[in-house]
Design a protein around this motif. Structure first.
Motif, PDB file in Angstrom:
ATOM      1  N   GLY A  64       0.796  -1.215   0.000  1.00 15.57           N
ATOM      2  CA  GLY A  64       0.000   0.000   0.000  1.00 15.57           C
ATOM      3  C   GLY A  64       0.833   1.271   0.000  1.00 15.57           C
ATOM      4  N   GLU A  65       0.170   2.400  -0.225  1.00 13.83           N
ATOM      5  CA  GLU A  65       0.846   3.700  -0.226  1.00 13.83           C
ATOM      6  C   GLU A  65       1.573   3.928   1.105  1.00 13.83           C
ATOM      7  N   TYR A  66       0.933   3.558   2.201  1.00 13.25           N
ATOM      8  CA  TYR A  66       1.554   3.795   3.498  1.00 13.25           C
ATOM      9  C   TYR A  66       2.852   3.011   3.644  1.00 13.25           C
ATOM     10  N   SER A  67       2.818   1.727   3.361  1.00 11.14           N
ATOM     11  CA  SER A  67       4.013   0.896   3.538  1.00 11.14           C
ATOM     12  C   SER A  67       5.147   1.345   2.625  1.00 11.14           C
ATOM     13  N   GLN A  68       4.804   1.885   1.454  1.00 16.19           N
ATOM     14  CA  GLN A  68       5.831   2.343   0.519  1.00 16.19           C
ATOM     15  C   GLN A  68       6.392   3.713   0.903  1.00 16.19           C
ATOM     16  N   ASN A  69       5.589   4.539   1.547  1.00 19.37           N
ATOM     17  CA  ASN A  69       5.972   5.935   1.762  1.00 19.37           C
ATOM     18  C   ASN A  69       6.381   6.282   3.192  1.00 19.37           C
ATOM     19  N   VAL A  70       6.088   5.402   4.158  1.00 18.14           N
ATOM     20  CA  VAL A  70       6.388   5.737   5.547  1.00 18.14           C
ATOM     21  C   VAL A  70       7.899   5.813   5.757  1.00 18.14           C
ATOM     22  N   SER A  71       8.311   6.722   6.631  1.00 15.90           N
ATOM     23  CA  SER A  71       9.727   6.882   6.941  1.00 15.90           C
ATOM     24  C   SER A  71      10.294   5.592   7.518  1.00 15.90           C
ATOM     25  N   ALA A 119       7.685   9.969   4.149  1.00 21.62           N
ATOM     26  CA  ALA A 119       9.046  10.434   3.869  1.00 21.62           C
ATOM     27  C   ALA A 119       9.415  10.186   2.412  1.00 21.62           C
ATOM     28  N   THR A 120       8.719  10.830   1.491  1.00 23.06           N
ATOM     29  CA  THR A 120       9.000  10.684   0.065  1.00 23.06           C
ATOM     30  C   THR A 120       9.818  11.878  -0.440  1.00 23.06           C
ATOM     31  N   ASP A 121      10.317  11.757  -1.668  1.00 23.03           N
ATOM     32  CA  ASP A 121      11.035  12.874  -2.277  1.00 23.03           C
ATOM     33  C   ASP A 121      10.156  14.115  -2.341  1.00 23.03           C
ATOM     34  N   THR A 122       8.867  13.917  -2.622  1.00 22.03           N
ATOM     35  CA  THR A 122       7.950  15.050  -2.748  1.00 22.03           C
ATOM     36  C   THR A 122       7.816  15.806  -1.429  1.00 22.03           C
ATOM     37  N   VAL A 123       7.726  15.068  -0.321  1.00 21.59           N
ATOM     38  CA  VAL A 123       7.638  15.718   0.986  1.00 21.59           C
ATOM     39  C   VAL A 123       8.943  16.445   1.304  1.00 21.59           C
ATOM     40  N   PHE A 124      10.074  15.826   0.992  1.00 17.33           N
ATOM     41  CA  PHE A 124      11.367  16.480   1.228  1.00 17.33           C
ATOM     42  C   PHE A 124      11.486  17.765   0.414  1.00 17.33           C
ATOM     43  N   GLU A 125      11.042  17.712  -0.843  1.00 17.28           N
ATOM     44  CA  GLU A 125      11.109  18.908  -1.691  1.00 17.28           C
ATOM     45  C   GLU A 125      10.219  20.013  -1.151  1.00 17.28           C
ATOM     46  N   TYR A 126       9.085  19.624  -0.560  1.00 18.71           N
ATOM     47  CA  TYR A 126       8.210  20.615   0.060  1.00 18.71           C
ATOM     48  C   TYR A 126       8.907  21.288   1.230  1.00 18.71           C
ATOM     49  N   ASP A 142      20.815  17.841   8.421  1.00 22.92           N
ATOM     50  CA  ASP A 142      20.795  16.456   7.979  1.00 22.92           C
ATOM     51  C   ASP A 142      19.500  15.773   8.406  1.00 22.92           C
ATOM     52  N   LEU A 143      18.701  15.342   7.427  1.00 25.88           N
ATOM     53  CA  LEU A 143      17.453  14.632   7.692  1.00 25.88           C
ATOM     54  C   LEU A 143      17.527  13.180   7.213  1.00 25.88           C
ATOM     55  N   SER A 144      18.758  12.664   7.123  1.00 24.80           N
ATOM     56  CA  SER A 144      18.951  11.303   6.614  1.00 24.80           C
ATOM     57  C   SER A 144      18.260  10.262   7.475  1.00 24.80           C
ATOM     58  N   TYR A 145      18.208  10.494   8.784  1.00 25.22           N
ATOM     59  CA  TYR A 145      17.599   9.498   9.656  1.00 25.22           C
ATOM     60  C   TYR A 145      16.122   9.292   9.327  1.00 25.22           C
ATOM     61  N   PHE A 146      15.484  10.334   8.804  1.00 22.93           N
ATOM     62  CA  PHE A 146      14.048  10.251   8.533  1.00 22.93           C
ATOM     63  C   PHE A 146      13.760   9.920   7.072  1.00 22.93           C
ATOM     64  N   PHE A 147      14.456  10.568   6.134  1.00 22.48           N
ATOM     65  CA  PHE A 147      14.166  10.404   4.706  1.00 22.48           C
ATOM     66  C   PHE A 147      15.077   9.388   4.020  1.00 22.48           C
ATOM     67  N   GLY A 148      16.238   9.103   4.592  1.00 25.13           N
ATOM     68  CA  GLY A 148      17.187   8.196   3.959  1.00 25.13           C
ATOM     69  C   GLY A 148      18.517   8.890   3.720  1.00 25.13           C
ATOM     70  N   ASP A 149      19.529   8.119   3.394  1.00 25.49           N
ATOM     71  CA  ASP A 149      20.881   8.651   3.209  1.00 25.49           C
ATOM     72  C   ASP A 149      20.912   9.739   2.142  1.00 25.49           C
ATOM     73  N   GLY A 150      21.625  10.805   2.465  1.00 28.99           N
ATOM     74  CA  GLY A 150      21.843  11.875   1.493  1.00 28.99           C
ATOM     75  C   GLY A 150      20.821  12.984   1.510  1.00 28.99           C
ATOM     76  N   TYR A 151      19.813  12.900   2.348  1.00 32.49           N
ATOM     77  CA  TYR A 151      18.778  13.930   2.386  1.00 32.49           C
ATOM     78  C   TYR A 151      19.193  15.016   3.387  1.00 32.49           C
ATOM     79  N   VAL A 152      19.816  16.071   2.854  1.00 34.21           N
ATOM     80  CA  VAL A 152      20.342  17.159   3.680  1.00 34.21           C
ATOM     81  C   VAL A 152      19.844  18.484   3.125  1.00 34.21           C
ATOM     82  N   LEU A 153      19.278  19.301   3.979  1.00 33.66           N
ATOM     83  CA  LEU A 153      18.845  20.634   3.584  1.00 33.66           C
ATOM     84  C   LEU A 153      19.924  21.656   3.900  1.00 33.66           C
ATOM     85  N   SER A 154      20.094  22.615   3.019  1.00 34.14           N
ATOM     86  CA  SER A 154      20.889  23.798   3.347  1.00 34.14           C
ATOM     87  C   SER A 154      19.914  24.828   3.878  1.00 34.14           C
TER      88      SER A 154
END
Length: 481
Positions: free
Chosen positions: A130-137, A349-356, A372-384
């Motif tokens: 489901g959408e939830y299982s695919q998108n949950v952090s 925790a999808t790319d779309t939410v991170f971009e928002y 650094d938001l890697s713990y929630f979104f995955g490796d490499g997800y860092v905001l400046s």
């Protein structure tokens, strides 16, 4: 809100092949109950589509789900959506015989309902595809796995607890880094604490165990101290809370928001989602407020969707509709809508939410810090992120409140169900909140009589508050059962 809602096209929600609902087919009534003001109820004047730039209206999320579901299934659904004010309010309704299919309690109430055998498992299809299982952090998923909740609960929103504060009014900037500010006489009658036993008890235990909690304990050790319900600990907490009562401006449920924006108080013990709302409101009035997580520890909380056995009662179509509702809310664009509407943080925790989040809080100047938001979104997800959003320690602005950095997560604890210790803790809370009757004099009794007479007016104002005063924010409170 100072920012305009950014949404993907509603068409993205409706991307599945359409299957019409034949006339005369069964209509399933889905009974859903959640917190007040905890979903996008529509009514916005306008919204902006980031792809086209077009301004379009926004419907209620419940109406959008109904339309989407009916277009994609061979039977229709009608959603009866209701709200509750506290976890205990929900529990009492269930105990009195109210029936719901899908509800959204907090972590400890999920534990209670699960222990009582009231919850229905999610289907394998929901858990695996489901959408939830695919998108949950993955961070959220790991926590739910560790507590044995995964098969029974789908996380909706989560957050921390801490202090919203006005840095210009602090005597010392470090004062707000500890729950001891609630006892600090420098802030006599200028700090507030939540008027519920769970948050107040957590703050008291943070003060009692401060030296231990700041000594680099493991997460298991932190949890043991902050979930201690031994009689001796409860007695110590009662003494601490009585001293807090003598120092704070008030025990409050919802008034802390206005008190902070208007400058009536210096610091307000608050949930992170409401902290975001307060900071936004203050920004609109050109007042800069911050959010701090105590260095001792923070309460890490979760609200999640669960299916009730008494409601589903073996009805396959109602079960399917309940899971579809959760999956619909787990779509990226819908998670963003709900986050924007209520200020709380989605488990998605999808790319779309991170971009928002990047669009909301990304760098606007050269004076930035990597967040650094890697713990929630995955490796490499860092905001400046703008430097004003985060000071590198235990405090920050809206981004810090919505997504605490890993050093805050490491010292955060889930508060467990009190279980059979609830009655003793409730008695302690009554002792804190209710004055001793032997201290009453006749004048006090006369005033009390007037107050009782006025209470009817207060009840009427509360019941009709939405019509009288317009939209309210969610109250994430607790009461004794």
């Amino acid at each position: 809100m100072k920012k305009v809602l950014a949404l993907l096209p509603l068409a993205a929600c409706l991307a599945l092949p359409l299957v019409g609902c034949a006339e005369g087919e069964k209509t399933v009534t889905l009974r859903v109950s959640s917190w007040e003001e905890y979903i996008d109820l529509g009514g916005w004047d306008e919204a902006i589509d980031l792809e086209s730039g077009d301004i379009t209206g926004v419907n209620s999320m419940v109406d959008d789900f109904t339309e989407w579901f009916n277009d994609n299934h061979d039977y229709s659904v009608k959603v009866e959506y209701s709200t509750f004010g506290t976890n205990e309010d929900l529990y009492n309704r269930l105990s009195l015989g109210d029936t719901y299919d899908l509800v959204c309690p907090s972590d400890y109430m999920i534990m209670k309902l699960l222990a009582e055998g009231r919850l229905e498992k999610f289907s394998n299809g929901f858990l695996e595809g489901g959408e939830y299982s695919q998108n949950v952090s993955p961070y959220i998923a790991d926590i739910f796995d560790s507590y044995g909740w995964t098969e029974y609960a789908a996380c909706y929103m989560w957050g921390t607890s801490g202090f919203v504060y006005n840095p210009d009014l602090l005597v010392n900037q470090d004062d707000v880094s500890s729950c001891e500010i609630l006892l600090n006489h420098d802030y006599n009658r200028s700090v507030t604490i939540k008027d519920n036993v769970r948050d107040a008890y957590f703050a008291a235990l943070s003060i009692i165990n401060r030296d231990r909690l700041t000594a680099g304990l493991s997460s298991e050790q932190l949890s043991a101290y902050l979930n201690d319900t031994d009689s001796a600990t409860i007695a110590l907490a009662e003494d601490v809370l009585k001293n807090i009562k003598d120092n704070v401006y008030s025990f409050e449920t919802d008034s802390g928001k206005a008190d902070m924006v208007t400058g009536k108080v210096t610091a307000n013990y608050q949930w992170s989602g409401d902290a975001v709302y307060i900071l936004d409101e203050a920004d609109a009035d050109e007042v800069e407020l911050w959010y701090s997580v105590p260095e001792e520890c923070s309460n890490l909380w979760f609200d999640g969707w669960v299916k009730l056995k008494d409601g589903i009662d073996g009805d396959v179509k109602r079960d399917e509709a309940a899971e579809a509702f959760v999956n619909f809310l787990a779509k990226s664009e819908n998670a963003i809508r709900n986050m924007y509407y209520i200020g709380y943080t989605s488990a998605i925790a999808t790319d779309t939410v991170f971009e928002y989040m990047d669009w909301n809080y990304g760098a606007e100047t050269d004076d930035t810090l990597d967040y650094d938001l890697s713990y929630f979104f995955g490796d490499g997800y860092v905001l400046s992120a703008d430097a004003c959003n985060f000071d590198g320690a235990n405090r920050g602005r809206q981004l810090f409140a919505q997504y605490p950095p890993s050093n805050v997560i490491e010292r955060s604890v889930i508060m467990l169900d009190f279980g059979d210790r609830l009655s003793e803790i409730n008695r302690m809370w009554i002792n804190v909140r209710c004055p001793d009757l032997k201290d009453f004099n006749p004048a006090v009794w006369a005033i009390a009589g007037i107050a009782v007479g006025a209470s009817g007016t207060g009840i009427c104002l509360y019941v009709f508050r939405h019509k009288l005063f317009g939209r309210c924010r969610r109250k994430k409170g607790y009461e004794k059962v």
